[in-house]
Design a protein around this motif. Structure first.
Motif, PDB file in Angstrom:
ATOM      1  N   GLU A  44       0.828  -1.190   0.000  1.00 56.77           N
ATOM      2  CA  GLU A  44       0.000   0.000   0.000  1.00 56.77           C
ATOM      3  C   GLU A  44       0.870   1.250   0.000  1.00 56.77           C
ATOM      4  OE1 GLU A  44      -3.914  -1.738   2.370  1.00 56.77           O
ATOM      5  OE2 GLU A  44      -2.684  -0.161   3.265  1.00 56.77           O
ATOM      6  N   GLU A  46       2.346   4.492   1.384  1.00 53.51           N
ATOM      7  CA  GLU A  46       2.606   4.853   2.774  1.00 53.51           C
ATOM      8  C   GLU A  46       3.156   6.267   2.889  1.00 53.51           C
ATOM      9  OE1 GLU A  46       5.571   2.349   4.563  1.00 53.51           O
ATOM     10  OE2 GLU A  46       7.154   3.028   3.214  1.00 53.51           O
ATOM     11  N   PHE A  47       2.861   6.878   4.021  1.00 54.73           N
ATOM     12  CA  PHE A  47       3.310   8.230   4.321  1.00 54.73           C
ATOM     13  C   PHE A  47       4.813   8.248   4.549  1.00 54.73           C
ATOM     14  CE2 PHE A  47       3.205  12.417   6.094  1.00 54.73           C
ATOM     15  CZ  PHE A  47       4.077  12.409   7.169  1.00 54.73           C
ATOM     16  N   SER A 103      -4.961  19.037   9.090  1.00 56.42           N
ATOM     17  CA  SER A 103      -5.513  17.748   9.464  1.00 56.42           C
ATOM     18  C   SER A 103      -4.585  17.092  10.473  1.00 56.42           C
ATOM     19  CB  SER A 103      -5.661  16.835   8.243  1.00 56.42           C
ATOM     20  OG  SER A 103      -6.003  15.528   8.656  1.00 56.42           O
ATOM     21  N   ASN A 105      -4.784  13.940  10.863  1.00 54.32           N
ATOM     22  CA  ASN A 105      -4.544  12.638  10.234  1.00 54.32           C
ATOM     23  C   ASN A 105      -3.679  12.790   9.002  1.00 54.32           C
ATOM     24  OD1 ASN A 105      -6.240  11.320  12.122  1.00 54.32           O
ATOM     25  ND2 ASN A 105      -8.036  11.909  10.925  1.00 54.32           N
ATOM     26  N   TYR A 106      -2.547  13.459   9.156  1.00 55.89           N
ATOM     27  CA  TYR A 106      -1.740  13.821   7.995  1.00 55.89           C
ATOM     28  C   TYR A 106      -1.108  12.602   7.324  1.00 55.89           C
ATOM     29  CZ  TYR A 106       1.887  13.489  11.589  1.00 55.89           C
ATOM     30  OH  TYR A 106       2.683  13.074  12.608  1.00 55.89           O
ATOM     31  N   GLN A 107      -1.137  11.448   7.952  1.00 60.33           N
ATOM     32  CA  GLN A 107      -0.595  10.249   7.325  1.00 60.33           C
ATOM     33  C   GLN A 107      -1.642   9.524   6.475  1.00 60.33           C
ATOM     34  OE1 GLN A 107       2.209   7.843   9.695  1.00 60.33           O
ATOM     35  NE2 GLN A 107       1.775   9.210  11.409  1.00 60.33           N
ATOM     36  N   ASP A 108      -2.843  10.025   6.476  1.00 58.82           N
ATOM     37  CA  ASP A 108      -3.953   9.418   5.747  1.00 58.82           C
ATOM     38  C   ASP A 108      -4.017  10.008   4.344  1.00 58.82           C
ATOM     39  OD1 ASP A 108      -7.442   8.799   6.620  1.00 58.82           O
ATOM     40  OD2 ASP A 108      -6.383   8.569   4.717  1.00 58.82           O
ATOM     41  N   MET A 109      -3.961   9.142   3.340  1.00 55.73           N
ATOM     42  CA  MET A 109      -3.981   9.597   1.941  1.00 55.73           C
ATOM     43  C   MET A 109      -5.207  10.433   1.618  1.00 55.73           C
ATOM     44  SD  MET A 109      -2.855   6.175  -0.105  1.00 55.73           S
ATOM     45  CE  MET A 109      -3.643   6.855  -1.548  1.00 55.73           C
ATOM     46  N   THR A 110      -6.319  10.108   2.243  1.00 55.30           N
ATOM     47  CA  THR A 110      -7.574  10.784   1.907  1.00 55.30           C
ATOM     48  C   THR A 110      -7.596  12.240   2.361  1.00 55.30           C
ATOM     49  OG1 THR A 110      -8.658  10.066   3.947  1.00 55.30           O
ATOM     50  CG2 THR A 110      -8.821   8.598   2.044  1.00 55.30           C
ATOM     51  N   GLU A 111      -6.604  12.651   3.134  1.00 55.97           N
ATOM     52  CA  GLU A 111      -6.543  14.037   3.601  1.00 55.97           C
ATOM     53  C   GLU A 111      -5.919  14.970   2.561  1.00 55.97           C
ATOM     54  OE1 GLU A 111      -7.867  15.159   6.427  1.00 55.97           O
ATOM     55  OE2 GLU A 111      -8.607  13.129   6.790  1.00 55.97           O
TER      56      GLU A 111
END
Length: 125
Positions: A44, A46-47, A103, A105-111
């Motif tokens: 996947e 990844e950040f 955000s 949740n800055y490690q979340d792609m959807t952000e």
């Protein structure tokens, strides 16, 4: 809309260095932060790291802390990723992305609102 174009990928031996660039164009006044993600074959996305547009805050994944450095040249609308002490496990397609708001949740792609096309980094052992 903001358009992103990455460059600087390539093949390097383990222990070597590369610098990636991500140039933004379009509605750059809307940029709040930019980030780098990576995706290895069969894994996947990844950040890797994130930086606020005014460069006053940066975040790194544990796997790259101490080896990678993110920076921004605002007049050039360009984000950089200096990668040192590269390892074979750093091999991946590296993507830059932009966010238009804060955000946690800055490690979340959807952000992230938009992405570049990616640049391949291959580290040989």
């Amino acid at each position: 809309q903001v358009q992103l174009v990455e460059s600087g990928g390539g093949l390097v031996q383990a222990g070597g260095s590369l610098r990636l660039s991500c140039q933004a164009s379009g509605r750059t006044f809307s940029l709040y932060a930019m980030a780098w993600f990576r995706q290895a074959p069969g894994k996947e996305r990844e950040f890797v790291t994130r930086i606020r547009w005014n460069a006053d805050r940066t975040y790194y994944s544990d796997s790259v802390t101490g080896r990678f450095t993110v920076s921004i040249d605002s007049p050039k609308n360009t984000m950089y990723l200096q990668m040192n002490s590269l390892k074979p496990e750093d091999t991946a397609v590296y993507y830059c992305a932009y966010a238009t708001k804060y955000s946690s949740n800055y490690q979340d792609m959807t952000e992230y609102a938009g992405w570049g096309q990616g640049t391949q980094v291959t580290v040989s052992s």
